[in-house]
Design a protein around this motif. Structure first.
Motif, PDB file in Angstrom:
ATOM      1  N   HIS A   1       4.897   0.399   0.018  1.00 52.18           N
ATOM      2  CA  HIS A   1       5.583  -0.428   1.004  1.00 52.18           C
ATOM      3  C   HIS A   1       4.689  -1.542   1.536  1.00 52.18           C
ATOM      4  O   HIS A   1       3.479  -1.555   1.280  1.00 52.18           O
TER       5      HIS A   1
ATOM      6  N   ASP B   1       0.642   5.230   1.882  1.00 51.45           N
ATOM      7  CA  ASP B   1      -0.142   5.896   2.926  1.00 51.45           C
ATOM      8  C   ASP B   1      -0.848   7.109   2.341  1.00 51.45           C
ATOM      9  O   ASP B   1      -0.251   7.903   1.614  1.00 51.45           O
TER      10      ASP B   1
ATOM     11  N   ASN C   1       7.990   8.025   6.325  1.00 48.86           N
ATOM     12  CA  ASN C   1       7.432   7.697   5.010  1.00 48.86           C
ATOM     13  C   ASN C   1       6.753   8.916   4.417  1.00 48.86           C
ATOM     14  O   ASN C   1       5.942   9.561   5.074  1.00 48.86           O
TER      15      ASN C   1
ATOM     16  N   HIS D   1       0.845  -1.198   0.000  1.00 54.94           N
ATOM     17  CA  HIS D   1       0.000   0.000   0.000  1.00 54.94           C
ATOM     18  C   HIS D   1       0.880   1.247   0.000  1.00 54.94           C
ATOM     19  O   HIS D   1       2.096   1.155   0.158  1.00 54.94           O
TER      20      HIS D   1
END
Ligand SMILES: O=C(O)CCC(=O)C(=O)O
Ligand SMILES: [Fe+2]
Length: 149
Positions: free
Chosen positions: A81, A25, A63, A23
């Motif tokens: 990731h 974020d 991230n 996925h």
């Protein structure tokens, strides 16, 4: 700020590794802590998965999320990731997720738009984006990409 706790059970000897799905974020930034520095965080780049070595048990990984890609006009890519657990202990990670305020306007920073970097996304309110995604599944890039530059 929102906090997400992920728990992946221990993997019995000889069993296949458990994988948390691939996925990216939806947030601006996520700061990730993995309890006891347990390995297993992977990023997808150049068509393959790369394991990110966790330097030590106090390390944090930052991230870049979807909204950061929009704000930076595509310069900071939203990181694809996943996590896997290969180990015989439970893997626990804690993600602190940072988002803009509800009524904040999101769009590329003007200084990051020029002849070499044409505008990729229009400007919209965070709350309108969240409502649009709830009403109809779409990516952050589809939503902001559909707004006028
Ligand atoms: O457990 C991990 O290493 C990753 C967790 C994650 O990507 C997330 O919570 O969004
Ligand atoms: Fe994530």
């Amino acid at each position: 700020m929102m906090m997400i706790v992920n728990c992946m059970p221990a993997v019995p000897l000889g069993a296949a590794a458990l994988t948390a799905p691939r996925h990216h974020d939806i947030s601006g930034l996520s700061v990730l802590l993995v309890v006891d520095g347990c390995q297993g965080f992977q990023v997808f780049k150049d068509g393959q998965w790369w394991s990110v070595p966790w330097m030590n048990r106090h390390a944090l990984v930052v991230n870049s999320g979807d909204l950061m890609q929009v704000i930076s006009n595509g310069r900071y890519k939203s990181l694809v990731h996943r996590a896997i657990n290969l180990g015989d202990t439970m893997r626990i990670s804690i993600a602190s997720v940072y988002n803009p305020k509800k009524f904040a306007k999101i769009g590329p920073i003007a200084e990051l738009i020029d002849e070499d970097h044409p505008c990729l996304y229009g400007e919209g309110r965070h709350v309108d984006f969240l409502e649009a995604v709830r009403a109809k599944p779409m990516t952050c890039f589809q939503y902001f990409g559909s707004l006028n530059c």
